[in-house]
Design a protein around this motif. Structure first.
Motif, short mmCIF file in Angstrom:
data_model
loop_
_atom_site.label_atom_id
_atom_site.label_comp_id
_atom_site.label_asym_id
_atom_site.label_seq_id
_atom_site.Cartn_x
_atom_site.Cartn_y
_atom_site.Cartn_z
N ASN A 1 9.31 4.84 4.00
CA ASN A 1 9.07 6.10 3.30
C ASN A 1 10.35 6.60 2.64
O ASN A 1 10.47 7.78 2.33
CB ASN A 1 8.52 7.16 4.25
CG ASN A 1 9.58 7.68 5.23
OD1 ASN A 1 10.63 7.05 5.41
ND2 ASN A 1 9.31 8.81 5.84
N TRP B 1 0.92 4.19 0.88
CA TRP B 1 0.64 5.30 1.77
C TRP B 1 1.96 5.98 2.11
O TRP B 1 3.01 5.60 1.63
CB TRP B 1 -0.05 4.82 3.05
CG TRP B 1 -1.37 4.17 2.81
CD1 TRP B 1 -2.21 4.38 1.76
CD2 TRP B 1 -1.99 3.19 3.65
NE1 TRP B 1 -3.33 3.59 1.88
CE2 TRP B 1 -3.23 2.86 3.03
CE3 TRP B 1 -1.65 2.58 4.85
CZ2 TRP B 1 -4.10 1.94 3.59
CZ3 TRP B 1 -2.51 1.66 5.40
CH2 TRP B 1 -3.72 1.34 4.78
N LYS B 2 1.90 6.99 2.94
CA LYS B 2 3.11 7.67 3.42
C LYS B 2 3.12 7.57 4.93
O LYS B 2 2.42 8.32 5.61
CB LYS B 2 3.13 9.13 2.97
CG LYS B 2 3.28 9.31 1.47
CD LYS B 2 3.39 10.77 1.09
CE LYS B 2 3.55 10.94 -0.42
NZ LYS B 2 3.67 12.36 -0.81
N SER C 1 0.85 -1.18 0.00
CA SER C 1 0.00 0.00 0.00
C SER C 1 0.89 1.23 0.00
O SER C 1 1.72 1.41 0.90
CB SER C 1 -0.90 0.01 1.24
OG SER C 1 -1.68 1.18 1.28
N SER D 1 4.72 3.82 3.26
CA SER D 1 4.10 2.68 2.59
C SER D 1 4.16 1.46 3.50
O SER D 1 5.00 1.35 4.39
CB SER D 1 4.81 2.37 1.27
OG SER D 1 6.14 1.95 1.51
N SER E 1 4.54 6.81 -7.26
CA SER E 1 3.10 6.71 -7.51
C SER E 1 2.91 6.35 -8.98
O SER E 1 3.86 6.30 -9.76
CB SER E 1 2.41 8.04 -7.19
OG SER E 1 2.93 9.09 -7.99
#
Length: 438
Positions: free
Chosen positions: A378, A349-350, A347, A352, A383
């Motif tokens: 991170n 995200w920040k 995933s 990840s 992306s």
């Protein structure tokens, strides 16, 4: 007013996901290692055969973080151990604190390593000057439970690297033995061919003539095409004769394929997605199963007779991986002793989050065991990228009629012609090839 109603629809685009782990973490410390140990597809094969294949009945956790205010520093911590408690096995914890001179150039850095096992505290440093091609590095264990070998007191090295040549050597400055150098290598590249030799004085007499013993030499030759960018297909084939008795043949291929996609979560102009498929094969075979020559290093074992049943003539392994999108990765490998299958979910995200599970089938005992892994990161951020359809859609279709215009202000589409020509300007750092240092 007519222009408002007759507005041209946006051109079709294709999703280009980032690789799960690119650039590889091993590339951050490549200047501390011999180029001979990293070239000939060895770095790519190591990732294909090892990453996300957790040890049976074990777990591993990795945390890779860096502060927002200072991207020059980061921390990598790992924790691994058995799923079921066993007295003979312990949980191992390690951590690296790293300072990097240039955010985009990992070749000049200093890091501190701490662990609950040897070495307890270790420092490493490397300084590399791309303009001149020269670099110096050192590894110094600060705290150890006990110092036995000369390597426990530190290792230093010098190297020269360019696009077609790599030469270097390492020494142990506090060694009391006449083992200079500890390791030396020479690798050169001529077009698609790469050849190299490496010298490690571990066998032979102590009269300074170790370089005459073929057991201290290794040689390899490789053929490779393509760049190290995940956007470009690549192929590597290598042959190696290590220490005059271990023959290794291997190949690695990175394939970039495209498939059409109908994703209701994406815009209507998204017509396809890029996938990454990797194949690898490695065959190791002993050239001489028994060595009748005795040296001073193995006289203590002269009474031991090797059992032919316990010495395999050769072994091999085959592996493949498929990254369907930026979130899912499927890997599998097969060998004569065991087979493994791994599934990873990431995933972005920040920071990840990555969760992986692997199953290992033991062909000798006929049982299956599982391993688990968790990663939080991170350090490498990426992306989805939008590409012109001409970059990926290889089958002639109406999408090829779309003009390569900029559909998003401030962003430039990636074109296949630019990638093939080696022009990666405008491509995110995560998708660009590593710096051209052999």
């Amino acid at each position: 007013m007519g222009n408002l109603f007759d507005k041209e629809p946006p051109p079709p685009i294709v999703l280009v996901p980032p690789l799960f782990d690119y650039p590889p973490l091993a590339a951050r410390t490549r200047m501390l290692e011999s180029s001979y140990d990293l070239l000939f597809g060895k770095l790519a094969l190591k990732g294909l055969f090892q990453d996300y294949f957790e040890q049976a009945r074990h777990f591993s956790t990795m945390i890779m973080l860096k502060p927002i205010d200072d991207p020059h520093v980061d921390l990598v911590a790992t924790l691994s151990g058995p799923l079921d408690h066993k007295p003979e096995e312990t949980i191992v914890g390690n951590a690296f604190f790293r300072w990097q001179s240039d955010v985009h150039d990992p070749h000049t850095f200093v890091d501190l390593f701490v662990s609950n096992s040897d070495p307890i505290l270790q420092t490493r440093a490397c300084a590399y000057y791309p303009k001149f091609g020269f670099g110096a590095f050192g590894v110094f264990p600060v705290l150890l439970k006990q110092r036995i070998t000369s390597e426990d007191f530190g290792v230093m090295g010098l190297r020269y690297g360019s696009a077609n040549l790599s030469i270097g050597a390492t020494v142990m400055p506090f060694s009391v033995k006449d083992d200079l150098p500890r390791k030396a290598w020479l690798v050169t590249k001529m077009g698609s061919l790469t050849a190299g030799v490496q010298y490690e004085p571990e066998f032979g007499s102590k009269d300074g003539q170790k370089y005459k013993d073929l057991k201290n030499w290794s040689g390899a030759i490789g053929y490779g095409v393509g760049s190290s960018s995940p956007l470009s297909p690549s192929f590597n084939f290598g042959l190696e004769l290590s220490r005059s008795n271990q023959f290794t043949a291997s190949f690695y291929q990175h394939v970039v394929v495209q498939r059409r996609v109908k994703n209701p979560l994406e815009e209507n102009q998204v017509v396809g997605i890029t996938n990454y498929i990797d194949f690898g094969f490695e065959l190791q075979s002993r050239v001489d199963r028994f060595d009748d020559t005795k040296t001073s290093d193995d006289e203590s074992n002269s009474n031991k007779v090797p059992d032919p049943k316990n010495i395999p003539d050769s072994t091999f392994q085959i592996a493949a991986s498929w990254q369907a999108n930026k979130n899912f990765l499927l890997k599998g490998k097969v060998g004569p002793l065991s087979s493994s299958l791994a599934l990873a979910f990431k995933s972005w995200w920040k920071p990840s989050f990555t969760f992986s599970i692997s199953a290992v089938r033991d062909h000798i005992f006929g049982n299956t065991a599982y391993g688990f892994g968790i990663r939080v990161e991170n350090i490498r951020q990426a992306s989805y990228q939008r590409a012109d359809p001409n970059f990926v859609m290889l089958t002639p279709s109406k999408e090829h009629l779309a003009e390569g215009i900029v559909w998003q202000a401030g962003k430039r589409p990636m074109l296949e012609s630019n990638i093939n020509a080696g022009n990666f300007d405008g491509v995110p750092m995560e998708l660009q090839p590593l710096r051209k240092i052999l």
